[in-house]
Design an enzyme around this catalytic site. Structure first.
Site, PDB file in Angstrom:
ATOM      1  N   HIS A  81      24.105  61.293  23.337  1.00 17.30           N
ATOM      2  CA  HIS A  81      23.180  60.576  24.378  1.00 17.30           C
ATOM      3  C   HIS A  81      22.415  59.169  23.761  1.00 17.30           C
ATOM      4  CE1 HIS A  81      20.956  59.431  27.773  1.00 17.30           C
ATOM      5  NE2 HIS A  81      20.303  60.649  28.197  1.00 17.30           N
ATOM      6  N   HIS A 118      19.673  55.245  28.226  1.00 20.97           N
ATOM      7  CA  HIS A 118      18.271  55.579  28.951  1.00 20.97           C
ATOM      8  C   HIS A 118      17.247  55.339  28.071  1.00 20.97           C
ATOM      9  CE1 HIS A 118      21.074  58.008  31.987  1.00 20.97           C
ATOM     10  NE2 HIS A 118      21.460  56.888  31.839  1.00 20.97           N
ATOM     11  N   TYR A 168      16.269  56.422  25.063  1.00 23.64           N
ATOM     12  CA  TYR A 168      16.075  57.549  24.310  1.00 23.64           C
ATOM     13  C   TYR A 168      16.506  57.036  22.720  1.00 23.64           C
ATOM     14  CZ  TYR A 168      15.360  60.058  28.380  1.00 23.64           C
ATOM     15  OH  TYR A 168      14.766  60.406  29.819  1.00 23.64           O
TER      16      TYR A 168
HETATM   17  C1  LIG Z   1      18.619  64.929  38.372  1.00 26.28           C
HETATM   18  C2  LIG Z   1      19.077  64.186  37.291  1.00 26.28           C
HETATM   19  C3  LIG Z   1      19.089  64.542  35.862  1.00 26.28           C
HETATM   20  C4  LIG Z   1      19.634  63.532  34.890  1.00 26.28           C
HETATM   21  N1  LIG Z   1      19.974  63.786  33.706  1.00 26.28           N
HETATM   22  C5  LIG Z   1      20.520  63.309  32.730  1.00 26.28           C
HETATM   23  C6  LIG Z   1      20.813  63.820  31.231  1.00 26.28           C
HETATM   24  O1  LIG Z   1      20.305  64.732  30.873  1.00 26.28           O
HETATM   25  N2  LIG Z   1      21.462  63.003  30.518  1.00 26.28           N
HETATM   26  C7  LIG Z   1      21.671  61.703  30.806  1.00 26.28           C
HETATM   27  O2  LIG Z   1      22.718  61.040  30.425  1.00 26.28           O
HETATM   28  N3  LIG Z   1      21.668  61.126  32.178  1.00 26.28           N
HETATM   29  C8  LIG Z   1      21.122  62.115  33.147  1.00 26.28           C
HETATM   30  N4  LIG Z   1      21.070  61.452  34.435  1.00 26.28           N
HETATM   31  C9  LIG Z   1      21.925  60.483  34.848  1.00 26.28           C
HETATM   32  C10 LIG Z   1      23.227  61.023  35.395  1.00 26.28           C
HETATM   33  O3  LIG Z   1      24.047  61.511  34.474  1.00 26.28           O
HETATM   34  C11 LIG Z   1      23.848  59.874  36.120  1.00 26.28           C
HETATM   35  O4  LIG Z   1      24.361  59.189  35.230  1.00 26.28           O
HETATM   36  C12 LIG Z   1      23.153  59.126  37.295  1.00 26.28           C
HETATM   37  O5  LIG Z   1      22.600  60.254  38.061  1.00 26.28           O
HETATM   38  C13 LIG Z   1      24.154  58.420  38.149  1.00 26.28           C
HETATM   39  O6  LIG Z   1      25.119  59.271  38.708  1.00 26.28           O
HETATM   40  P1  LIG Z   1      24.975  59.727  40.195  1.00 26.28           P
HETATM   41  O7  LIG Z   1      24.677  58.494  41.124  1.00 26.28           O
HETATM   42  O8  LIG Z   1      26.436  60.214  40.572  1.00 26.28           O
HETATM   43  O9  LIG Z   1      23.942  60.796  40.339  1.00 26.28           O
HETATM   44  C14 LIG Z   1      20.407  62.430  35.410  1.00 26.28           C
HETATM   45  C15 LIG Z   1      20.462  62.011  36.614  1.00 26.28           C
HETATM   46  C16 LIG Z   1      19.861  62.897  37.520  1.00 26.28           C
HETATM   47  C17 LIG Z   1      19.947  62.665  39.092  1.00 26.28           C
END
Ligand SMILES: Cc1cc2nc3c(=O)[nH]c(=O)nc-3n(C[C@H](O)[C@H](O)[C@H](O)COP(=O)(O)O)c2cc1C
Length: 394
Positions: free
Chosen positions: A196, A199, A201
């Site tokens: 990862h 974002h 981190y």
């Molecule tokens: C509830 C939630 C939890 C997420 N947790 C993570 C995570 O643990 N690691 C990560 O890299 N991105 C995380 N994301 C980002 C998602 O992996 C994804 O890139 C983002 O939601 C955009 O895709 P979508 O529009 O299809 O939801 C999270 C997003 C959501 C909505």
């Protein structure tokens, strides 16, 4: 704290974009449904088995693990259901590689052999369903909440979070702990891990010229700021077997990141021969870059035109329909990562395979809908952080 703050990237009770928005027929004609078969072609990877298709589950923090980071039955159920629903690769939520790098309550851990039994059950359930199993490796750095970790540590001292800069010994330990965690995932039976690096981190904190104020070999030039990422990659590769798959997730905006620099890092990742897939987290695959100098092309295009070598390139961000997923492959991605659509429908890929015009239920959805889709009450509550996703109680 959610992965992203409320309202910034939420779907906001969105209505899905029209089917075939690029290249659709003039109004009056039946909507053009682009073929979706390419989404379901297998995707070979540089190491290990091929993915059975190109619709992968994005990493999704769900806060369902036990307080010590061991797997709960609820988290197992939620992910196994997504694997059975046809995702070609099922990625876990971000799992912390050090106790002190925890980012969320109820986060899955991979920093101790105590996590092995649960992780072994999880990998087996995902693979039994015919999906590749990958574990996302994470350290939250200065984004670790004090109430979870005490004193957070990050790339540099940070007044806002109260984090202090990691010492060189701590940086070395972090590299070691990413490698041990990857090896633990391999022992548990996962096909691979994803680092990862997105974002804001810890890996992204080091990459950021704004957050990273170090004056040692991990700060200053882009080469120095990217050193930690590439050291972690090399250590993971050295520790794990030849068939083990390693992915990297990067995001190109916010947290002081510069698009041009992340493009350079992505180019190096793609040609490294060590990485099976690069997963670009864009939050919206259709968006324009924030930085003016790059606005002549959509954000995604700054990555699809890079030479990939043997590495596969995927993107994530507001892929809500089968048509949008298919269009994204046409725009040059090798695979798509689906987040919220796969929360709404555990079998999003199977639905799209059956009906290329499949559109998820509109949001907000009721807690009952999410319960039926395999989310426990604590995950449903967490989803309230995404504005417009869960209906308020009437
Ligand atoms: C509830 C939630 C939890 C997420 N947790 C993570 C995570 O643990 N690691 C990560 O890299 N991105 C995380 N994301 C980002 C998602 O992996 C994804 O890139 C983002 O939601 C955009 O895709 P979508 O529009 O299809 O939801 C999270 C997003 C959501 C909505």
């Amino acid at each position: 704290m959610p992965e992203q703050p409320v309202g910034v990237f939420g779907w906001g009770g969105t209505i899905p974009r029209p089917i075939g928005r690029a290249g659709g027929k003039p109004s009056g004609a039946p909507p053009y449904i682009r073929p979706v078969s390419d989404l379901f072609a297998p995707l070979t990877l540089a190491h290990g088995p091929a993915a059975p298709n190109r619709v992968w589950l994005a990493p999704l923090t769900n806060t369902q693990s036990h307080p010590d980071g061991t797997l709960s039955d609820e988290e197992l159920h939620w992910l196994a259901l997504r694997a059975r629903g046809g995702h070609g690769l099922t990625m876990t939520c971000a799992a912390h590689v050090q106790a002190g790098g925890q980012g969320f309550p109820g986060q899955l851990g991979v920093f101790s052999d105590d996590h092995l039994p649960g992780l072994t059950r999880l990998a087996a359930a995902v693979k039994d369903a015919g999906s590749l199993a990958s574990l996302q490796l994470h350290h939250a750095g200065n984004r670790s909440p004090r109430e979870l970790v005490g004193q957070p540590v990050g790339a540099s001292d940070d007044e806002q979070s109260g984090a202090r800069a990691m010492t060189l010994d701590e940086v070395g330990q972090l590299v070691e702990d990413f490698a041990s965690a990857a090896h633990r995932a391999e022992r548990a039976g996962f096909d691979g891990v994803e680092l990862h690096g997105a974002h804001g981190y810890v890996l992204a904190q080091f990459l950021s010229p704004e957050v990273n104020q170090r004056t040692d070999e991990y700060g200053g030039s882009l080469e120095n700021r990217a050193r930690l990422l590439f050291e972690v990659l090399a250590a993971v590769r050295a520790r794990c077997g030849a068939d083990f798959q390693v992915g990297i997730r990067l995001s190109p905006e916010r947290f002081g990141l510069r698009l041009g620099e992340i493009r350079d890092v992505a180019a190096q990742v793609l040609l490294s021969d060590d990485v099976d897939y690069l997963d670009m987290s864009l939050w919206d695959v259709a968006k324009q870059p924030k930085e003016e100098a790059y606005q002549d092309r959509p954000l995604m295009d700054w990555f699809t035109d890079l030479d990939r070598g043997t590495t596969r390139l995927g993107v994530a961000g507001k892929l809500r329909t089968g048509q949008e997923a298919a269009e994204t492959l046409e725009r040059g991605a090798d695979f798509v990562m689906v987040g919220r659509a796969a929360i709404l429908h555990h079998d999003f890929p199977d639905q799209v395979r059956r009906d290329g015009g499949f559109v998820p239920v509109p949001t907000p959805v009721t807690p009952d809908h999410l319960t039926a889709e395999g989310l426990s009450p604590v995950f449903v509550e967490y989803m309230r952080n995404w504005r417009g996703f869960v209906a308020d109680a009437s």
